[in-house]
Write an enzyme that holds these catalytic residues in place. Structure first.
Site, PDB file in Angstrom:
ATOM      1  CB  SER A  52      54.058 -14.666 -40.967  1.00  0.00           C
ATOM      2  OG  SER A  52      53.080 -15.519 -41.516  1.00  0.00           O
ATOM      3  CE  LYS A 106      53.376 -18.490 -38.820  1.00  0.00           C
ATOM      4  NZ  LYS A 106      52.771 -17.566 -39.784  1.00  0.00           N
ATOM      5  CB  SER A 131      56.232 -18.359 -42.196  1.00  0.00           C
ATOM      6  OG  SER A 131      55.479 -17.313 -41.652  1.00  0.00           O
TER       7      SER A 131
END
Length: 370
Positions: free
Chosen positions: A143, A146, A200
């Site tokens: 993640s 992101k 997340s």
């Protein structure tokens, strides 16, 4: 005169005979009555059992009956279950190794005994490398992806108040991860970005990429184009969430991304907020930051992002200030749920203990300490 005594004797014998006959008749009747009053041992046991049953609570009887039924069911199930099925159920699936573990990166030691197989600490102002460990290794970044998703959304200058609806296309089919944003949930782009960076939220991140002008494919192309423009030559993206292990980068490249993302105030705010609430229909959903260090008064964190999939291990990037120095920290493939945070604490303690102008600790020096 002689006749009277004979008559008396006859009367006496007649009375005696009648008495004997009456006694003979009454004795069997008395014995029968006695037998009726005195029950046999078998009757006594039956009577005692009846009294005990009367005193026994119903729930005890029910419990005993249930135990019997359960035992019968277990026996029946055991009889029906094949031996190979039992053996298969008993087998334990081995834990999946991360790419870093497969490459043997954890075997590289360092003076701080970090649990992350990859680490990089850079002075943000001078670009001095304070600590490095396998910083050129290219690994899945989970993640941390992101951050690039958020950077593109902000630089595209799209309306942050535009409403975006979660669709079936946003549901994770890669890892089967869960989400509280059900299909049909509508939030603003601002809310989606906040959830993606802070907690997340995968569906939020995917929806941001899907609703980018031109669609998801264009968005992913832009992610890779941006990486090349920033000089992140070790980096490749295939989707905007990080669920795919094909999203890969190096610690060196990620330090560049953190430095650029830190220049955006929205990315700083959203990634470091401790918690956030969103209204979904009649419900209010509370989300928390995936990095508990943002709640610690002993940390001054300007931007952060966590990440995890089994192929990547535990990951963490941060911009923080320690002892008056602005630092960028990158930890990849950390072994253990909280070890990436522990590594950050170890680095902070180390930086706080060093002189202000302490020389760089290079990876070569680390290896020589083996």
């Amino acid at each position: 005169m002689l006749r009277r005594p004979n008559a008396v004797l006859r009367s006496f014998f007649q009375a005696l005979t009648i008495g004997v006959l009456g006694l003979a008749i009454s004795l069997p009747t008395a014995h029968a009555a006695e037998r009726k009053k005195s029950p046999s041992k078998k009757q006594q046991v039956s009577s005692a059992a009846a009294k005990q049953a009367k005193r026994t609570p119903v729930r005890v009887v029910a419990r005993k009956a249930a135990v019997g039924v359960k035992a019968s069911r277990v026996a029946a199930a055991s009889a029906r279950t094949p031996v190979r099925a039992v053996a298969a159920a008993a087998a334990v699936e081995p834990a999946r190794l991360s790419f870093g573990e497969l490459a043997g990166l954890h075997k590289v030691s360092d003076p701080l005994d970090l649990k992350s197989s990859v680490a990089l600490v850079i002075d943000q102002d001078t670009h001095e490398v304070l600590l490095s460990k396998n910083d050129h290794a290219v690994l899945p970044i989970a993640s941390l992806t992101k951050l690039m998703t958020g950077l593109l959304i902000m630089q595209a200058r799209l309306s942050m108040d535009e409403h975006i609806t979660i669709t079936q296309d946003d549901v994770d089919t890669e890892k089967g991860s869960r989400s509280r944003l059900m299909v049909g949930t509508t939030l603003t782009r601002r809310e989606m970005l906040h959830l993606a960076l802070m907690s997340s939220e995968n569906r939020a991140a995917h929806a941001l990429g899907r609703t980018y002008p031109g669609g998801l494919a264009v968005f992913v192309n832009q992610m890779n184009a941006k990486a090349r423009a920033l000089g992140m030559m070790d980096t490749r993206f295939v989707e905007p969430t990080g669920l795919s292990s094909n999203n890969q980068s190096s610690a060196r490249d990620l330090a560049v991304l953190v430095n650029v993302a830190h220049s955006d105030p929205i990315l700083r705010e959203f990634s470091t907020s401790p918690g956030y609430e969103v209204a979904v229909g009649s419900r209010t959903l509370q989300y928390n930051n995936t990095n508990r260090l943002v709640k610690s008064p002993s940390w001054d964190i300007g931007l952060q992002k966590t990440g995890y999939i089994s192929e990547a291990g535990r990951c963490l990037v941060m911009q923080t200030q320690i002892s008056g120095r602005k630092l960028i920290m990158v930890f990849l493939d950390s072994a253990g749920k909280f070890s990436r945070l522990g590594d950050a604490e170890r680095v902070r303690n180390w930086v706080e203990s060093m002189p202000a102008l302490r020389s760089t600790v290079s990876q070569a020096q680390m290896r020589s300490a083996n």
